[in-house]
Design a protein around this motif. Structure first.
Motif, short mmCIF file in Angstrom:
data_model
loop_
_atom_site.label_atom_id
_atom_site.label_comp_id
_atom_site.label_asym_id
_atom_site.label_seq_id
_atom_site.Cartn_x
_atom_site.Cartn_y
_atom_site.Cartn_z
N LEU A 198 -5.42 52.20 31.45
CA LEU A 198 -5.65 50.88 30.86
C LEU A 198 -6.53 51.06 29.63
O LEU A 198 -7.76 51.01 29.70
N ASP A 200 -7.68 50.09 25.76
CA ASP A 200 -7.82 48.93 24.88
C ASP A 200 -7.31 49.30 23.49
O ASP A 200 -8.01 49.95 22.71
N ARG A 218 -8.62 41.13 27.74
CA ARG A 218 -9.56 42.22 27.93
C ARG A 218 -10.24 42.16 29.30
O ARG A 218 -10.37 43.16 30.00
N ARG A 221 -7.91 43.24 32.18
CA ARG A 221 -7.69 44.69 32.23
C ARG A 221 -8.95 45.41 32.69
O ARG A 221 -8.87 46.40 33.42
N ASP A 222 -10.11 44.93 32.31
CA ASP A 222 -11.35 45.54 32.79
C ASP A 222 -11.41 45.50 34.31
O ASP A 222 -11.80 46.48 34.96
N SER A 225 -9.41 48.20 36.23
CA SER A 225 -9.86 49.59 36.19
C SER A 225 -10.90 49.87 37.26
O SER A 225 -11.82 49.07 37.47
N ALA A 230 -11.81 48.84 30.67
CA ALA A 230 -10.68 49.57 30.11
C ALA A 230 -11.19 50.72 29.26
O ALA A 230 -12.33 50.70 28.79
N ASP A 259 -7.72 57.68 32.73
CA ASP A 259 -7.47 56.33 33.24
C ASP A 259 -8.59 55.77 34.12
O ASP A 259 -8.39 54.81 34.86
#
Length: 267
Positions: A198, A200, A218, A221-222, A225, A230, A259
């Motif tokens: 993931l 950015d 954002r 996606r954070d 993880s 990310a 990742d």
């Protein structure tokens, strides 16, 4: 971090044009090209967008004063790839490092994607690696060298996004990487892949955001993880630098996840 890890080497970065997104995030290819130059490499930046390629060359000059040249090619076109490689050799004199970064995802399930969509996704993410490898391998074989292919964690697990063509294409990149690594290992060429998680990048907001605003994209996606954030294009570029350098001289056929632990998590 010590400088000069690629001193005296010549690198070609396909998909190296500089594009920026919200908050100044940059593309993986551009981050890799500037990192290679910072560590002493002369760099040929290949991109289908001439302005993006020129932006990377300008950034290299500002960042490290390194030598770089911008080249234009659609890497899905065999003739354009061969021409760009010939131009790179003419400018750089040799090729020691190749990074294949061209790629993009297309969202959609089986009921949304057409066969044309599928073929375009494979062409952009897998054919480009094949064509670049085909054109550059003769040059890497002259002195030995390193090829770094940018794949994705999506090639080995579900990442939460419906993009089966992208996942399948990147899985193909993985096996192409391993196949080439073993075929050419005894001839001094190393081939490895970075499995980006993931990360950015500008493409995230352009292709995966949908109706959500940038902050929401954002934040979502954070949360996905394991690290709570990310990754950045620089995280991928730093891994690529290791694989491109002589520090990884006994490393080939490796699929290196960058990742934040996503590939190791079961759910």
């Amino acid at each position: 971090m010590a400088e000069g890890r690629l001193a005296g080497k010549a690198a070609v970065v396909f998909g190296g044009g500089l594009n920026t997104g919200p908050g100044g995030v940059v593309s993986i290819g551009a981050a890799s090209a500037t990192t290679f130059a910072r560590h002493g490499a002369r760099v040929a930046v290949v991109d289908r967008d001439p302005e993006a390629a020129q932006r990377t060359v300008a950034a290299i000059g500002e960042d490290s004063g390194g030598a770089a040249v911008a080249l234009v090619a659609d890497v899905t076109d065999p003739g354009q790839v061969q021409r760009a490689v010939a131009q790179a050799v003419a400018h750089l004199g040799r090729i020691d490092v190749v990074q294949n970064t061209v790629g993009a995802a297309r969202l959609g399930g089986l009921d949304e994607l057409t066969l044309t969509d599928w073929h375009r996704t494979l062409a952009l993410n897998l054919d480009t690696v094949f064509l670049a490898a085909q054109a550059t391998m003769p040059h890497l074989l002259e002195r030995g060298g390193s090829m770094v292919n940018v794949s994705s964690t999506a090639s080995i697990r579900w990442t939460g996004y419906p993009y089966p063509g992208y996942a399948a294409a990147k899985a193909g990149v993985n096996q192409l990487t391993r196949s080439l690594a073993l075929q050419y290992a005894a001839r001094g060429v190393r081939v490895n892949a970075v499995l980006a998680g993931l990360i950015d990048t500008p493409l995230v907001y352009a292709q995966l955001g949908g109706e959500a605003d940038d902050d929401q994209v954002r934040a979502e996606r954070d949360v996905l993880s394991p690290t709570g954030r990310a990754g950045t294009a620089q995280d991928v570029a730093d891994a690529a630098l290791f694989l491109a350098s002589d520090e990884s001289r006994y490393v080939t056929g490796v699929l290196l996840p960058v990742d934040g632990g996503l590939a190791a998590r079961a759910v």
